[in-house]
Structure formats: C-alpha cells, structure tokens
Design a protein around this motif. Structure first.
Motif, short mmCIF file in Angstrom:
data_model
loop_
_atom_site.label_atom_id
_atom_site.label_comp_id
_atom_site.label_asym_id
_atom_site.label_seq_id
_atom_site.Cartn_x
_atom_site.Cartn_y
_atom_site.Cartn_z
N MET A 146 0.82 -1.21 0.00
CA MET A 146 0.00 0.00 0.00
C MET A 146 0.86 1.26 0.00
N GLY A 147 2.11 1.13 0.42
CA GLY A 147 3.01 2.27 0.44
C GLY A 147 3.82 2.45 -0.83
N ALA A 167 -3.56 8.37 4.85
CA ALA A 167 -2.74 8.35 6.07
C ALA A 167 -1.91 7.08 6.16
N TYR A 168 -2.55 5.93 6.01
CA TYR A 168 -1.84 4.65 6.13
C TYR A 168 -0.84 4.48 4.99
N ASN A 169 -1.30 4.69 3.77
CA ASN A 169 -0.42 4.47 2.62
C ASN A 169 0.80 5.39 2.65
N ALA A 170 0.56 6.67 2.92
CA ALA A 170 1.67 7.62 2.95
C ALA A 170 2.63 7.32 4.09
N ALA A 174 6.61 6.72 3.63
CA ALA A 174 7.63 7.40 4.43
C ALA A 174 8.50 6.39 5.19
N LEU A 175 7.89 5.31 5.64
CA LEU A 175 8.65 4.25 6.30
C LEU A 175 9.70 3.68 5.35
N ASN A 176 9.31 3.48 4.10
CA ASN A 176 10.26 2.97 3.11
C ASN A 176 11.41 3.95 2.90
N ALA A 177 11.12 5.24 2.98
CA ALA A 177 12.18 6.25 2.85
C ALA A 177 13.16 6.14 4.01
N LEU A 178 12.65 5.89 5.21
CA LEU A 178 13.54 5.69 6.36
C LEU A 178 14.48 4.53 6.09
#
Length: 245
Positions: A146-147, A167-170, A174-178
C-alpha cells in the motif's frame, strides 16, 4: 544471555503478525523481547511463547513515547548487552476508508505518522548503538505494498483502484524512505535494514479481511530478520521478492 545466542526485539508483538514474527524467530533459538504498550497483554504473549519453549521477556515500549523508548533501550543494554535483530512492527490504521485526502483530518494523519513513521525512527535511533555491538545486526521495517508509489500510480493495479487511504499508505511510503536512508548510513557496517511486506494478512488492523494467515505473513519478515552476510540491504521485499518503490 549467552555470547552465541541472538536477541530480537519485536515491537507490537503481543498479537497478530508481530506475535507470529516473535514466535517464528523464537523457535530458531533466538531470545525474544516482546515490545508492548500494555504489560498485561505482553505477559499473556510471553506465556504463550514460553509454552513452546521459547526464551521470551516482555519489554514495556510505547513507540510514541521517547521516555518509554529510552527506558527500553537501557533495559536491553543492562540485560543483554547488545541487540541482534530489531523488527519495527508496531503500526496503526485510522478508520479512513473511502475518505478523500481533502477530507482526511489533520489529527488522523498526524496520529498515523506518530506511530508508523516517527515511532519507527525513534526506536531505530535508540536501538542502533545496541545493534552496532552485534556481529550481524538486522533491522526489518514491516511495510506494505500500500506504500508503493509505483503500485498506487499504476491504473491497472488492484491497489490503485481501492478506496483512498492516504494516512496509512503515505505512512508506509515514508517508512520505506527511512529504510533507504538508514541503509545508506549503515552501508559500511554489518547491519542490514530492509522494508518487508507480510502481504494482506487477516489482522485487527484490517478487520480480519486479509486472505493470508499470520503464520504466512510472518515468513518474509522473519527471513529478512535472519539474512546471511551476503543478503540485501536498503530494499523493499515481500514473499515473492522485490517490490517496486
């Protein structure tokens, strides 16, 4: 803790995918630290793990509370001396289904990011000194297709046709960017960090609408939590391999 035995911290591990990740790591003779906000639920979880002869300890850990995170890191340092595996599993999803982005409340977006992004950042940062003491530290950020911006922007994908869940997807984007940027920092160390999707698992988070069991969903995160030295880092993966960012 013996020198040769690995220790893993799994956040949000009292139920669902987190518990199953902890269980599957535990049966590999890895000491499990069950990170939970609710100690009573955590105690119930470790009793289930111990019934399977798994070495498990509950750790109070609220990923949205820096004092709680610091206390957990201090506890792990005092009791274990290092950390070998960190699984950032704790996540939330607000009831935003079919809410257009323009109608999503700021509070719901902020609440989602507080756990799914800022919490992961804070826990990872606090645990890094302990992971650096491991001969082969591993970090798994439990993410989701979903991200994926590629999948969400592909009109032919099933996910792109789903009701909006900004909210969840974004938060998972962002988690993937981390994951990418921590991997860059850690590229010259033995530590490997990856985003891993368990797939569409039936959990409380999605009202048990998923088609996969927690046992099936935990397999990929466990695999990347126990990668060999030649395994990948800084990637986004699922049960069927690499996922497009």
């Amino acid at each position: 803790m013996s020198e040769g035995k690995k220790t893993a911290l799994v956040t949000g591990a009292n139920k669902g995918i987190g518990f199953e990740i902890a269980r599957q790591l535990g049966i590999q003779d890895i000491t499990i630290l069950v990170g939970v906000r609710d100690l009573d639920r955590g105690e119930a979880a470790i009793q289930k793990l111990r019934a399977e002869k798994i070495d498990a300890t509950v750790v109070h850990l609220d990923v949205t509370d820096q004092a709680s995170i610091n206390a957990a890191a201090a506890f792990i340092e005092q009791t274990c001396g290092r950390l070998d595996i960190l699984v950032n599993n704790a996540a939330i999803a607000v009831q935003e289904w079919s809410t257009p982005p323009s109608q999503l409340s700021f509070e719901d977006l902020q609440k989602t990011f507080a756990t799914n992004v800022f919490g992961v950042f804070a826990v990872t940062k606090a645990m890094l000194p302990l992971l650096r003491r491991s001969q082969a530290g591993r970090i798994v950020n439990v993410s989701s297709e979903m991200g994926s911006l590629a999948i969400n922007s592909d009109a032919s994908s099933a996910i792109s046709r789903m009701p909006p869940t900004l909210a969840y997807n974004a938060s998972k984007t962002a988690l993937n960017a981390l994951t990418v940027f921590f991997a860059k920092e850690l590229q010259d160390t033995p530590i490997k960090i990856n985003s891993v999707s368990p797939g569409y698992v039936a959990t409380d988070l999605n009202g048990h609408s998923g088609h996969l069991t927690t046992e099936q969903g935990a397999k990929a995160p466990v695999s990347y939590a126990t990668l060999p030295a030649d395994g990948p880092t800084g990637g986004f993966f699922g049960a069927n391999g690499q996922i497009a960012w």
